[in-house]
Enzyme design. Structure first.
Site, short mmCIF file in Angstrom:
data_model
loop_
_atom_site.label_atom_id
_atom_site.label_comp_id
_atom_site.label_asym_id
_atom_site.label_seq_id
_atom_site.Cartn_x
_atom_site.Cartn_y
_atom_site.Cartn_z
N PRO A 1 60.01 39.22 18.46
CA PRO A 1 60.53 40.08 17.40
C PRO A 1 62.00 39.90 17.02
O PRO A 1 62.82 40.80 17.19
CB PRO A 1 60.27 41.48 17.96
CG PRO A 1 60.43 41.31 19.43
CD PRO A 1 59.85 39.95 19.72
N CYS A 2 62.32 38.76 16.47
CA CYS A 2 63.69 38.54 16.03
C CYS A 2 64.05 39.44 14.85
O CYS A 2 65.23 39.61 14.55
CB CYS A 2 63.95 37.07 15.71
SG CYS A 2 62.89 36.38 14.46
#
Length: 166
Positions: free
Chosen positions: A124-125
């Site tokens: 989850p950047c």
């Protein structure tokens, strides 16, 4: 190496999922639907992630369990592992992430590793923001980053409300 590929229509646009027998190697925003291919354990991993993404977008999944096998440098993999430790709907800055990977002055290097993240959403950047709280950088486009963050905030509030009512 056997690579399986499946696609998924999602609320943030078409996604392409690629997997090998080791796990998912890519989840990327695609311009259009891709014909499914491959078989065996690779296809199992790709289909499993597709199902998990459907649950994520439905608001019923907050943690992915499909095996991942992203290819990158040792530093990139360290950053990607740290990204996976960011809880659902929680935001941190690039500087905070840099500190977590033992590189306190490495916000720019962390940003570059984020940009190379091959497994969007699952790694989850999108949960990493600028130090001033603004959205900054996302390979899928800032409009998608904003939609993903809004989605998680909405479903986190719903989950907290349901939990509090028990």
């Amino acid at each position: 190496m056997d690579v399986a590929r499946v696609s998924l229509d999602s609320p943030v646009g078409p996604l392409r999922i690629d997997a090998t027998h080791d796990g998912v190697v890519a989840c990327a925003f695609a311009d259009d639907q891709i014909k499914a291919g491959g078989g065996g354990l690779a296809l199992h991993h790709a289909l499993r992630l597709r199902d998990e993404l459907l649950a994520y977008f439905a608001g019923s999944l907050q943690h992915f369990t499909t095996p991942l096998a992203p290819e990158g440098t040792q530093f990139q993999r360290r950053v990607w592992d740290a990204l996976r430790e960011i809880p659902y709907a929680v935001l941190i800055s690039y500087g905070q992430l840099a500190a977590r990977v033992g590189c306190p002055d490495g916000a720019r290097a962390v940003g570059l590793a984020n940009a190379k993240n091959p497994i969007a959403i699952v790694i989850p950047c999108h949960r990493v923001i600028a130090a001033d709280g603004t959205l900054h950088g996302y390979a899928g486009g800032l409009h998608r980053k904003a939609r993903l963050l809004d989605h998680e905030q909405q479903h986190a509030i719903i989950a907290a409300t349901l939990f509090a009512g028990r």
